[in-house]
Design an enzyme around this catalytic site. Structure first.
Site, PDB file in Angstrom:
ATOM      1  N   GLU A  74       0.826  -1.211   0.000  1.00 33.85           N
ATOM      2  CA  GLU A  74       0.000   0.000   0.000  1.00 33.85           C
ATOM      3  C   GLU A  74       0.866   1.270   0.000  1.00 33.85           C
ATOM      4  O   GLU A  74       0.394   2.352   0.326  1.00 33.85           O
ATOM      5  CB  GLU A  74      -0.952   0.023   1.213  1.00 33.85           C
ATOM      6  N   HIS A  93      -2.704   2.901   8.407  1.00 30.04           N
ATOM      7  CA  HIS A  93      -3.841   2.252   7.752  1.00 30.04           C
ATOM      8  C   HIS A  93      -4.186   1.000   8.547  1.00 30.04           C
ATOM      9  O   HIS A  93      -3.298   0.224   8.906  1.00 30.04           O
ATOM     10  CB  HIS A  93      -3.455   1.901   6.310  1.00 30.04           C
ATOM     11  N   HIS A  95      -7.248  -2.331   9.186  1.00 29.96           N
ATOM     12  CA  HIS A  95      -8.465  -3.029   8.783  1.00 29.96           C
ATOM     13  C   HIS A  95      -9.303  -3.139  10.058  1.00 29.96           C
ATOM     14  O   HIS A  95      -9.354  -4.195  10.680  1.00 29.96           O
ATOM     15  CB  HIS A  95      -8.145  -4.418   8.236  1.00 29.96           C
ATOM     16  N   TYR A 120     -14.239  15.221  19.635  1.00 30.09           N
ATOM     17  CA  TYR A 120     -12.852  14.828  19.357  1.00 30.09           C
ATOM     18  C   TYR A 120     -12.674  14.249  17.966  1.00 30.09           C
ATOM     19  O   TYR A 120     -11.638  14.436  17.341  1.00 30.09           O
ATOM     20  CB  TYR A 120     -12.321  13.891  20.445  1.00 30.09           C
ATOM     21  N   HIS A 160     -12.806  -1.884   3.196  1.00 32.31           N
ATOM     22  CA  HIS A 160     -11.382  -2.185   3.360  1.00 32.31           C
ATOM     23  C   HIS A 160     -10.840  -1.621   4.682  1.00 32.31           C
ATOM     24  O   HIS A 160     -10.560  -2.391   5.603  1.00 32.31           O
ATOM     25  CB  HIS A 160     -10.652  -1.619   2.129  1.00 32.31           C
TER      26      HIS A 160
HETATM   27 ZN   LIG Z   1      -5.422  -2.597   3.675  1.00 34.67          ZN
END
Ligand SMILES: [Zn+2]
Length: 215
Positions: A74, A93, A95, A120, A160
């Protein structure tokens, strides 16, 4: 922060997120700017629970891999944030379950993915852009982030997971945790007529805390 301390911090915070179930198996990736303008990146196929500080992918300021294992696939996604947001010192990132679930809801707002439930989330994330589904590793994800022209620090990849940039590793991790917590709150209260923040309350938060909030 020294290179050694930054490597340690990346691995400690990633493990903390793994241990709390925020990203399982070998999912999730994280990157941070080094003091000399390079990047440290979690290697491809690694688990957040077991990152090795010595084996993080290391890039120099010209983008050349100069040490460690090969980086996450990624990488284009991370690069797009650094290229378009000069303030980005780290990108994370995950999941994470609740935000992915919320991304599948038919009434999700693509321009402002999180409902305004807590101050927040607004302060740490601004408006979260919901991007469409892409195949994992598709460079089009990076293009979609570039298309936002640096105006968003947080995006949600549909079906995702979220991607968040922050000024440093701690800020990026805190912000992505806020995103997941807010998605969880949204699902917990869904269909119950919960009172979110009013438009005026959102506006107050945005102006008082100088939030990036393009509208
Ligand atoms: Zn991912």
């Amino acid at each position: 922060m020294s290179d050694t301390a930054l490597r340690e911090q990346i691995c400690v915070l990633a493990k903390s997120m793994f241990d709390r179930g925020l990203t399982g198996g070998s999912t999730g990736n994280i990157s941070a700017r080094t003091a000399d303008g390079g990047l440290l990146v979690s290697p491809t196929g690694t688990s957040f629970g077991r990152l090795d500080p010595a084996r993080l992918s290391c890039f120099d300021a010209t983008g050349r891999l100069i040490g460690g294992d090969p980086p996450t696939k990624e990488m284009p996604l991370h690069a797009a944030f650094y290229e378009t947001r000069g303030t980005a010192g780290a990108v994370v990132h995950l999941h994470s379950c609740h935000s992915v679930a919320l991304s599948m809801m038919p009434d999700a707002d693509p321009d402002n993915f999180l409902p305004p439930l807590t101050p927040y989330a607004i302060m740490k994330l601004g408006k979260v852009k919901l991007l469409p589904f892409f195949l994992p590793g598709d460079p089009a994800m990076g293009e979609a982030v570039r298309g936002l022209a640096g105006k968003r620090s947080a995006v949600m990849l549909a079906n995702h997971g979220p991607v968040v940039a922050g000024k440093n590793v701690e800020a990026a991790c805190n912000a992505i945790e806020e995103l997941e917590d807010t998605a969880r709150l949204a699902l917990l209260t869904r269909g119950m007529g919960a009172r979110g923040l009013t438009e005026a309350q959102v506006r107050d938060v945005v102006t008082t805390f100088d939030v990036e909030w393009d509208d």
